[in-house]
Design a protein around this motif. Sequence first.
Motif, PDB file in Angstrom:
ATOM      1  N   THR A 143      78.694   6.179  71.356  1.00 46.42           N
ATOM      2  CA  THR A 143      77.321   5.947  70.888  1.00 46.42           C
ATOM      3  C   THR A 143      76.314   6.717  71.731  1.00 46.42           C
ATOM      4  N   ILE A 144      76.532   6.762  73.044  1.00 48.64           N
ATOM      5  CA  ILE A 144      75.627   7.515  73.911  1.00 48.64           C
ATOM      6  C   ILE A 144      75.587   8.983  73.495  1.00 48.64           C
ATOM      7  N   GLY A 145      76.759   9.559  73.209  1.00 43.49           N
ATOM      8  CA  GLY A 145      76.806  10.952  72.778  1.00 43.49           C
ATOM      9  C   GLY A 145      76.155  11.163  71.426  1.00 43.49           C
ATOM     10  N   ALA A 146      76.391  10.230  70.486  1.00 41.02           N
ATOM     11  CA  ALA A 146      75.845  10.388  69.143  1.00 41.02           C
ATOM     12  C   ALA A 146      74.336  10.166  69.120  1.00 41.02           C
ATOM     13  N   ALA A 147      73.838   9.289  69.979  1.00 37.73           N
ATOM     14  CA  ALA A 147      72.407   8.971  69.980  1.00 37.73           C
ATOM     15  C   ALA A 147      71.549  10.147  70.421  1.00 37.73           C
ATOM     16  N   GLN A 148      72.159  11.137  71.067  1.00 36.61           N
ATOM     17  CA  GLN A 148      71.413  12.304  71.540  1.00 36.61           C
ATOM     18  C   GLN A 148      71.470  13.476  70.573  1.00 36.61           C
ATOM     19  N   ARG A 149      72.114  13.278  69.420  1.00 33.81           N
ATOM     20  CA  ARG A 149      72.226  14.358  68.448  1.00 33.81           C
ATOM     21  C   ARG A 149      70.921  14.558  67.672  1.00 33.81           C
ATOM     22  N   ASP A 150      70.786  15.740  67.083  1.00 31.37           N
ATOM     23  CA  ASP A 150      69.553  16.088  66.381  1.00 31.37           C
ATOM     24  C   ASP A 150      69.312  15.188  65.178  1.00 31.37           C
ATOM     25  N   TYR A 151      70.374  14.822  64.445  1.00 31.05           N
ATOM     26  CA  TYR A 151      70.166  14.029  63.237  1.00 31.05           C
ATOM     27  C   TYR A 151      69.643  12.635  63.567  1.00 31.05           C
ATOM     28  N   VAL A 152      70.015  12.087  64.735  1.00 29.95           N
ATOM     29  CA  VAL A 152      69.489  10.787  65.144  1.00 29.95           C
ATOM     30  C   VAL A 152      68.012  10.921  65.521  1.00 29.95           C
ATOM     31  N   MET A 153      67.694  11.969  66.265  1.00 28.79           N
ATOM     32  CA  MET A 153      66.296  12.188  66.638  1.00 28.79           C
ATOM     33  C   MET A 153      65.427  12.433  65.411  1.00 28.79           C
ATOM     34  N   ALA A 154      65.978  13.150  64.418  1.00 31.52           N
ATOM     35  CA  ALA A 154      65.220  13.397  63.193  1.00 31.52           C
ATOM     36  C   ALA A 154      64.990  12.097  62.429  1.00 31.52           C
ATOM     37  N   ALA A 155      66.013  11.244  62.362  1.00 32.84           N
ATOM     38  CA  ALA A 155      65.860   9.958  61.674  1.00 32.84           C
ATOM     39  C   ALA A 155      64.842   9.083  62.386  1.00 32.84           C
ATOM     40  N   ARG A 156      64.861   9.114  63.712  1.00 32.10           N
ATOM     41  CA  ARG A 156      63.889   8.329  64.474  1.00 32.10           C
ATOM     42  C   ARG A 156      62.475   8.862  64.257  1.00 32.10           C
ATOM     43  N   ALA A 157      62.323  10.180  64.185  1.00 30.92           N
ATOM     44  CA  ALA A 157      61.006  10.771  63.961  1.00 30.92           C
ATOM     45  C   ALA A 157      60.475  10.451  62.567  1.00 30.92           C
ATOM     46  N   MET A 158      61.383  10.245  61.613  1.00 32.47           N
ATOM     47  CA  MET A 158      60.968   9.922  60.248  1.00 32.47           C
ATOM     48  C   MET A 158      60.654   8.441  60.069  1.00 32.47           C
ATOM     49  N   GLY A 159      60.795   7.672  61.155  1.00 30.66           N
ATOM     50  CA  GLY A 159      60.430   6.256  61.100  1.00 30.66           C
ATOM     51  C   GLY A 159      61.556   5.327  60.718  1.00 30.66           C
ATOM     52  N   ALA A 160      62.815   5.776  60.773  1.00 28.72           N
ATOM     53  CA  ALA A 160      63.942   4.911  60.444  1.00 28.72           C
ATOM     54  C   ALA A 160      64.072   3.788  61.475  1.00 28.72           C
ATOM     55  N   THR A 161      64.449   2.621  61.012  1.00 28.28           N
ATOM     56  CA  THR A 161      64.624   1.491  61.910  1.00 28.28           C
ATOM     57  C   THR A 161      65.881   1.676  62.746  1.00 28.28           C
ATOM     58  N   ASP A 162      65.955   0.911  63.848  1.00 35.77           N
ATOM     59  CA  ASP A 162      67.130   0.996  64.716  1.00 35.77           C
ATOM     60  C   ASP A 162      68.398   0.588  63.972  1.00 35.77           C
ATOM     61  N   LEU A 163      68.283  -0.442  63.137  1.00 34.87           N
ATOM     62  CA  LEU A 163      69.451  -0.894  62.385  1.00 34.87           C
ATOM     63  C   LEU A 163      69.945   0.194  61.442  1.00 34.87           C
ATOM     64  N   ARG A 164      69.035   0.865  60.769  1.00 34.03           N
ATOM     65  CA  ARG A 164      69.431   1.939  59.852  1.00 34.03           C
ATOM     66  C   ARG A 164      70.068   3.099  60.617  1.00 34.03           C
ATOM     67  N   ILE A 165      69.508   3.440  61.765  1.00 31.22           N
ATOM     68  CA  ILE A 165      70.071   4.532  62.563  1.00 31.22           C
ATOM     69  C   ILE A 165      71.478   4.177  63.024  1.00 31.22           C
ATOM     70  N   LEU A 166      71.657   2.933  63.468  1.00 28.58           N
ATOM     71  CA  LEU A 166      72.981   2.522  63.951  1.00 28.58           C
ATOM     72  C   LEU A 166      74.021   2.522  62.832  1.00 28.58           C
ATOM     73  N   LEU A 167      73.623   2.029  61.664  1.00 29.78           N
ATOM     74  CA  LEU A 167      74.585   1.880  60.572  1.00 29.78           C
ATOM     75  C   LEU A 167      74.776   3.156  59.758  1.00 29.78           C
ATOM     76  N   ARG A 168      73.716   3.936  59.574  1.00 30.74           N
ATOM     77  CA  ARG A 168      73.792   5.082  58.688  1.00 30.74           C
ATOM     78  C   ARG A 168      74.006   6.401  59.413  1.00 30.74           C
ATOM     79  N   GLU A 169      73.583   6.499  60.666  1.00 30.85           N
ATOM     80  CA  GLU A 169      73.671   7.762  61.390  1.00 30.85           C
ATOM     81  C   GLU A 169      74.756   7.759  62.456  1.00 30.85           C
ATOM     82  N   ILE A 170      74.825   6.688  63.237  1.00 28.70           N
ATOM     83  CA  ILE A 170      75.739   6.675  64.385  1.00 28.70           C
ATOM     84  C   ILE A 170      77.125   6.168  64.005  1.00 28.70           C
ATOM     85  N   LEU A 171      77.188   5.048  63.281  1.00 28.42           N
ATOM     86  CA  LEU A 171      78.488   4.445  62.967  1.00 28.42           C
ATOM     87  C   LEU A 171      79.436   5.397  62.237  1.00 28.42           C
ATOM     88  N   PRO A 172      79.011   6.127  61.197  1.00 20.17           N
ATOM     89  CA  PRO A 172      79.965   7.036  60.529  1.00 20.17           C
ATOM     90  C   PRO A 172      80.511   8.132  61.441  1.00 20.17           C
TER      91      PRO A 172
END
Length: 311
Positions: free
Chosen positions: A193-222
């Motif tokens: 998770t630490i490695g995935a949380a630093q990826r560009d797609y996570v930062m882009a999702a966070r910049a677009m206003g995605a919630t933490d739950l959505r980022i965890l389930l839709r971006e990091i978990l897969p």
Amino acid sequence: MVDLSAVQPPAGKDTATSESIRIGNARAVARHRKSIALGLAFWLPVGWLLFVILASALVPVLGPVLGLAAPNAPNFMNLRAPIGTEGHLLGTDPMGRDLLSRVVWGGRVSLTVGFAAPAIGVGIGLVLGMLAGYYRGWVDEAIGIAIDSWLAIPGLVVLLLFSVIYGGSLLMVCVSLGLLFIPSAARITRAATIGAAQRDYVMAARAMGATDLRILLREILPNIIWPLMAFVMIDIPIAIVAEGSLSFLGLSVQAPTPSWGGMISEGRDYLEVAPHLTFVPAAVMFLTVLSFNLAGDALRKRVSGGRQGAH
């Protein structure tokens, strides 16, 4: 007249080209053989696992149709029959019960524990690891302290405590073994998770206003699930062996419910006169555990190879 020798490539260039082609062909053949070897190392174990799983799952339906005896039906006229006895392909135990039937029915217990215990441990460890790796800070420290404290308790003590308090039920065996898988699953998930949380797609999702739950389930978990699947494939045989050890000690499901470990324990007093009572369930457990290990290793190599190729 035109001198054709002037337009022909030098002999040395032909030799170099032929040599490069030969090396390329040799590498292609080596890659093809390696691919075949990896395929066999994966599909042969998977074939055995599918056979064992389907046989154990369908035995209540197909057993009577195929003429398989009930696992707890004694036959006192045919005690400790050898392998190949008519009507008893793998022989009978000291009470005359069909060994083949008990091996197949015993697989239901061993495989249930093998799948349920890692599912419990990895499920809880997945949640804890993702929270620790994503939020870091005090959340990471608190979960780390809890995991370290849990690791300080010997696993055998946990298993004995659950067995004494709740008895040798299948549910309690799954839960007690599952609790032991939480720390390792949480640590693997945290690192991924630490490695995935630093990826560009996570930062882009966070910049677009995605919630933490959505980022965890839709971006990091897969992106961390496949390394965990390889980890689960290693945990399953560990759980099967642990359940067999508990059955051997009389701390798992109680007789007359068959289990591979219990059958091994029942046959140890007859090793000299009827060794098949121990060796048959031991061989089935060995092949099943080995198949899970081989399939897990092959899956881990494919996952790591795919990640390296992606980089």
